[in-house]
Design a protein around this motif. Sequence first.
Motif, PDB file in Angstrom:
ATOM      1  N   THR A 115       0.495  -1.272   0.064  1.00 20.85           N
ATOM      2  CA  THR A 115      -0.039  -0.282   0.545  1.00 20.85           C
ATOM      3  C   THR A 115       1.411   1.493  -0.118  1.00 20.85           C
ATOM      4  OG1 THR A 115       0.201  -0.609   2.432  1.00 20.85           O
ATOM      5  CG2 THR A 115      -1.994  -1.315   1.070  1.00 20.85           C
ATOM      6  N   THR A 116       2.247   0.480  -0.028  1.00 19.23           N
ATOM      7  CA  THR A 116       2.829   2.287  -0.135  1.00 19.23           C
ATOM      8  C   THR A 116       3.073   3.192  -1.552  1.00 19.23           C
ATOM      9  OG1 THR A 116       5.041   1.436   0.038  1.00 19.23           O
ATOM     10  CG2 THR A 116       4.298   1.724   2.007  1.00 19.23           C
ATOM     11  N   GLN A 117       3.076   1.630  -2.494  1.00 18.62           N
ATOM     12  CA  GLN A 117       2.562   2.036  -3.981  1.00 18.62           C
ATOM     13  C   GLN A 117       1.694   2.272  -4.683  1.00 18.62           C
ATOM     14  OE1 GLN A 117       6.126   2.404  -4.979  1.00 18.62           O
ATOM     15  NE2 GLN A 117       6.804   1.948  -3.208  1.00 18.62           N
ATOM     16  N   PRO A 118       1.194   3.396  -5.535  1.00 19.16           N
ATOM     17  CA  PRO A 118      -0.406   3.416  -5.906  1.00 19.16           C
ATOM     18  C   PRO A 118      -0.295   2.005  -6.779  1.00 19.16           C
ATOM     19  CG  PRO A 118       1.498   5.186  -6.386  1.00 19.16           C
ATOM     20  CD  PRO A 118       1.903   4.292  -5.601  1.00 19.16           C
ATOM     21  N   GLY A 119      -1.440   1.498  -7.266  1.00 15.70           N
ATOM     22  CA  GLY A 119      -1.739   0.331  -7.555  1.00 15.70           C
ATOM     23  C   GLY A 119      -3.275  -0.112  -7.880  1.00 15.70           C
TER      24      GLY A 119
ATOM     25  N   ILE B  88       2.583   7.108   6.257  1.00 10.77           N
ATOM     26  CA  ILE B  88       2.758   8.612   5.424  1.00 10.77           C
ATOM     27  C   ILE B  88       2.279   8.078   3.870  1.00 10.77           C
ATOM     28  CG2 ILE B  88       3.472  10.667   4.578  1.00 10.77           C
ATOM     29  CD1 ILE B  88       3.272  10.074   7.645  1.00 10.77           C
ATOM     30  N   LEU B  89       3.446   7.477   3.150  1.00  9.82           N
ATOM     31  CA  LEU B  89       3.219   6.465   1.593  1.00  9.82           C
ATOM     32  C   LEU B  89       1.494   6.193   2.144  1.00  9.82           C
ATOM     33  CD1 LEU B  89       6.282   6.504   0.412  1.00  9.82           C
ATOM     34  CD2 LEU B  89       5.375   8.115   0.078  1.00  9.82           C
ATOM     35  N   THR B  90       1.089   5.503   2.891  1.00  7.87           N
ATOM     36  CA  THR B  90      -0.327   4.251   2.243  1.00  7.87           C
ATOM     37  C   THR B  90      -1.774   5.092   2.771  1.00  7.87           C
ATOM     38  OG1 THR B  90       0.595   2.600   3.508  1.00  7.87           O
ATOM     39  CG2 THR B  90      -1.453   2.734   3.987  1.00  7.87           C
ATOM     40  N   THR B  91      -1.066   6.004   3.607  1.00 10.70           N
ATOM     41  CA  THR B  91      -1.842   6.914   3.677  1.00 10.70           C
ATOM     42  C   THR B  91      -1.993   7.998   2.799  1.00 10.70           C
ATOM     43  OG1 THR B  91      -1.727   6.814   6.506  1.00 10.70           O
ATOM     44  CG2 THR B  91      -3.428   8.812   4.962  1.00 10.70           C
ATOM     45  N   GLN B  92      -1.443   8.466   2.445  1.00 12.09           N
ATOM     46  CA  GLN B  92      -1.256   9.517   0.366  1.00 12.09           C
ATOM     47  C   GLN B  92      -1.889   8.812   0.084  1.00 12.09           C
ATOM     48  OE1 GLN B  92       2.495  10.643   0.248  1.00 12.09           O
ATOM     49  NE2 GLN B  92       2.398  12.296   1.508  1.00 12.09           N
ATOM     50  N   ASN B  93      -1.760   7.432  -0.462  1.00 14.25           N
ATOM     51  CA  ASN B  93      -2.772   6.846  -1.564  1.00 14.25           C
ATOM     52  C   ASN B  93      -3.608   6.243  -1.075  1.00 14.25           C
ATOM     53  OD1 ASN B  93      -0.332   6.153  -3.096  1.00 14.25           O
ATOM     54  ND2 ASN B  93       0.831   4.877  -1.753  1.00 14.25           N
ATOM     55  N   LEU B  94      -4.392   5.749  -0.193  1.00 12.58           N
ATOM     56  CA  LEU B  94      -5.689   6.098   0.339  1.00 12.58           C
ATOM     57  C   LEU B  94      -6.356   7.573   0.093  1.00 12.58           C
ATOM     58  CD1 LEU B  94      -7.712   3.364   1.213  1.00 12.58           C
ATOM     59  CD2 LEU B  94      -6.630   4.322   3.755  1.00 12.58           C
ATOM     60  N   VAL B  95      -6.323   8.005   0.347  1.00 13.64           N
ATOM     61  CA  VAL B  95      -6.698   9.954   0.445  1.00 13.64           C
ATOM     62  C   VAL B  95      -6.838  10.522  -1.551  1.00 13.64           C
ATOM     63  CG1 VAL B  95      -6.779  11.843   0.489  1.00 13.64           C
ATOM     64  CG2 VAL B  95      -6.505  10.838   2.806  1.00 13.64           C
ATOM     65  N   HIS B  96      -5.958   9.939  -1.879  1.00 11.70           N
ATOM     66  CA  HIS B  96      -5.716   9.660  -3.286  1.00 11.70           C
ATOM     67  C   HIS B  96      -6.585   9.115  -3.867  1.00 11.70           C
ATOM     68  CE1 HIS B  96      -4.466  11.193  -7.275  1.00 11.70           C
ATOM     69  NE2 HIS B  96      -4.403   9.982  -7.817  1.00 11.70           N
TER      70      HIS B  96
END
Length: 299
Positions: A50-54, A91-99
């Motif tokens: 989840t730290t990566q977009p996908g 942080i990256l997981t949260t950013q990807n989720l919000v995106h």
Amino acid sequence: MKVLITGASGFVGTQLCVRLVERGHQVTGVAQRARPTATPSQVHYIVADTTQPGSWQEAVADQDVLINLAGASIFRRWTAKTKEIIYQSRILTTQNLVHAIPEGSSMTLLSTSAVGYYGSRGDASLTEEEPHGSDFLASVCVDWESAAMKARAKGARVVCPRFGIVLGKTGGALGQMIPAFKRFVGGPLGNGRQWFSWIHMEDLIGAMLFVMEKPAIEGPVNFCAPHPVRNETLAQVLGKLLRRPSFLRTPAFVLKLALGEFGSVLLEGQRVFPAVLLRHGYVFRYPEIEAALREILKA
């Protein structure tokens, strides 16, 4: 409701999946590890980083509730590399989720934070209104919550549960403490005077369900029992229930030598109170440490 959980294979995520399915919710779990055996078959399970977009993000738009539990464990020696992993995994997981949340959404995002937000504050009584600290964990929590709050611009209701130390049967802090006591080497950390803000797993899950169903609750919410204890009290109660001595202290220098900066964190603490949960009427099943530990340790 339709509920998606990141970090679904973890200590909290696995048990939360079980409870949500029992309550009749449709659950999608997302995690880097394969499906745990304890995860109900009804859970739609996605293995993804989840730290990566996908493609895992495609499941987000169809949900009523997002529960963000993803984050690498802090319970290890902190090096520059492990601190980067601790930070980026959150942080990256949260950013990807919000995106992935669609514009004009009416969904709820419950994005985990921690009582480490407050930093080391001695004996001060800390509620959700208190400012953040300035150490590494506090900075992680500040950025973690800030990333989650950006979902408000898309119309989502955002809650940031600030977890205390979670006490449960299958792991977490007790999974590391109980073996030491059983080997007769358990006891306080350092002088034992640091505060220990904790929550029983049953109350953590209960509070999560409570907040899901209370649209008036937004922003930070302390997920910890109303009666924090000092570390030495925790050790005394645990020793009593396990019928083991609890006087063998781990010297401060040993913790710092073994765990580096994280050792210093264990020697500090926060005296945190769940003001928002109590104000909205949540009733704790386990408000006192002895009753909580007794239930966890029973056969």
